[in-house]
Design a protein around this motif. Structure first.
Motif, short mmCIF file in Angstrom:
data_model
loop_
_atom_site.label_atom_id
_atom_site.label_comp_id
_atom_site.label_asym_id
_atom_site.label_seq_id
_atom_site.Cartn_x
_atom_site.Cartn_y
_atom_site.Cartn_z
N ALA A 120 0.83 -1.21 0.00
CA ALA A 120 0.00 0.00 0.00
C ALA A 120 0.86 1.26 0.00
CB ALA A 120 -0.93 -0.01 1.21
N THR A 121 1.96 1.23 0.74
CA THR A 121 2.87 2.38 0.77
C THR A 121 3.53 2.58 -0.59
OG1 THR A 121 3.30 2.04 3.11
CG2 THR A 121 4.91 3.34 1.90
N ALA A 122 3.96 1.50 -1.22
CA ALA A 122 4.56 1.62 -2.55
C ALA A 122 3.53 2.14 -3.56
CB ALA A 122 5.10 0.26 -3.00
N GLY A 123 2.30 1.68 -3.44
CA GLY A 123 1.25 2.16 -4.33
C GLY A 123 0.97 3.64 -4.15
N SER A 124 0.97 4.10 -2.90
CA SER A 124 0.76 5.52 -2.64
C SER A 124 1.92 6.36 -3.15
CB SER A 124 0.58 5.75 -1.14
OG SER A 124 -0.59 5.14 -0.69
N ALA A 125 3.12 5.86 -2.98
CA ALA A 125 4.30 6.61 -3.44
C ALA A 125 4.30 6.73 -4.96
CB ALA A 125 5.58 5.93 -2.97
N ALA A 126 3.93 5.67 -5.64
CA ALA A 126 3.91 5.70 -7.10
C ALA A 126 2.66 6.39 -7.63
CB ALA A 126 3.98 4.28 -7.65
N GLY A 127 1.60 6.41 -6.83
CA GLY A 127 0.33 6.98 -7.30
C GLY A 127 0.42 8.46 -7.63
N GLY A 128 1.11 9.23 -6.83
CA GLY A 128 1.23 10.66 -7.10
C GLY A 128 1.95 10.94 -8.40
N ALA A 129 3.04 10.23 -8.64
CA ALA A 129 3.78 10.41 -9.89
C ALA A 129 2.95 9.94 -11.09
CB ALA A 129 5.10 9.66 -9.84
N LEU A 130 2.19 8.88 -10.89
CA LEU A 130 1.36 8.37 -11.98
C LEU A 130 0.23 9.33 -12.31
CD1 LEU A 130 0.99 5.96 -13.84
CD2 LEU A 130 -0.48 4.94 -12.11
N ILE A 131 -0.36 9.92 -11.30
CA ILE A 131 -1.42 10.91 -11.54
C ILE A 131 -0.86 12.11 -12.30
CG2 ILE A 131 -2.90 12.59 -10.37
CD1 ILE A 131 -3.38 10.39 -8.25
N ALA A 132 0.32 12.55 -11.91
CA ALA A 132 0.94 13.68 -12.62
C ALA A 132 1.25 13.32 -14.07
CB ALA A 132 2.22 14.10 -11.91
N ARG A 133 1.68 12.07 -14.30
CA ARG A 133 2.00 11.65 -15.66
C ARG A 133 0.75 11.52 -16.52
NH1 ARG A 133 5.79 6.59 -16.52
NH2 ARG A 133 7.30 8.11 -15.83
N VAL A 134 -0.28 10.88 -15.99
CA VAL A 134 -1.50 10.66 -16.76
C VAL A 134 -2.29 11.95 -16.92
CG1 VAL A 134 -3.75 9.49 -16.73
CG2 VAL A 134 -1.69 8.22 -16.22
N GLY A 135 -2.36 12.74 -15.86
CA GLY A 135 -3.15 13.97 -15.90
C GLY A 135 -2.48 15.08 -16.67
N GLY A 136 -1.20 14.99 -16.87
CA GLY A 136 -0.48 16.04 -17.57
C GLY A 136 -0.17 17.19 -16.63
N GLU A 137 0.70 18.04 -17.09
CA GLU A 137 1.09 19.18 -16.27
C GLU A 137 0.09 20.30 -16.52
OE1 GLU A 137 4.91 22.08 -15.75
OE2 GLU A 137 5.20 20.07 -16.52
#
Length: 188
Positions: A120-137
């Motif tokens: 769960a911690t690894a998923g949360s850590a990667a989730g923020g970067a993934l949201i930024a990548r998918v959502g765009g800047e």
């Protein structure tokens, strides 16, 4: 397709699919974790017959391990990419949730709970970067006339405008910690 009142599309193309999939997966993950967190103590005390103190100790150990693992999990996301780490963590969480059914003792419970919390911690850590990548800047508009009105609040606020005497101030002297006071007008 989402339409505005003016008839123009809000989101279209391939980007809408990954964003929706990420939102749906994140929602299912959050709801599942919330349900587990509320029902875990009841399940392990009444069904598995572990003492409440052992359940609390196992969840505490798992939580502390997860807390410590935040930075290394972020490093994993930087090294292997946030998508790979996030998907791996979701698979590991699914496996640990299924393994909770097979638990019959405290050590197995503490081990599986710790693995689940690490995932769960690894998923949360990667989730923020993934949201930024998918959502765009997303950047706020800049330049004249690009805000909600042509005059911004900061330019019309008296405290935001430079004072007329600011141009007459002497520059600070090297080695001084405070700026020098404004220069006095010369007597006439």
């Amino acid at each position: 397709m989402i339409m505005r009142r003016s008839g123009e599309r809000v989101r279209s193309g391939a980007r809408a699919g990954p964003e929706r999939a990420l939102i749906a997966a994140g929602f299912v993950n959050r709801v599942g974790n919330g349900l587990f967190n509320t029902a875990a103590v009841l399940y392990f005390t009444f069904v598995v017959h572990l003492p409440a103190a052992q359940v609390g100790a196992g969840l505490t150990i798992a939580g502390l391990c997860g807390l410590v693992a935040g930075v290394p999990a972020g490093n994993l996301a930087d090294r292997y990419g946030p998508r790979a780490v996030w998907l791996t963590s979701l698979v590991l969480q699914a496996v640990t949730m299924a393994a909770f059914v097979l638990i019959d003792g405290w050590f197995a419970f503490a081990l599986v709970a710790t693995l689940d919390r690490l995932a769960a911690t690894a998923g949360s850590a990667a989730g923020g970067a993934l949201i930024a990548r998918v959502g765009g800047e997303r950047r706020p508009p800049s330049g004249p006339g690009s805000g909600p009105s042509s005059t911004s609040a900061s330019s019309s606020a008296p405290w935001a405008r430079p004072s007329p005497s600011s141009s007459t101030r002497a520059p600070p002297t090297p080695g001084s910690s405070s700026p020098t006071p404004p220069a006095s007008p010369a007597p006439e």
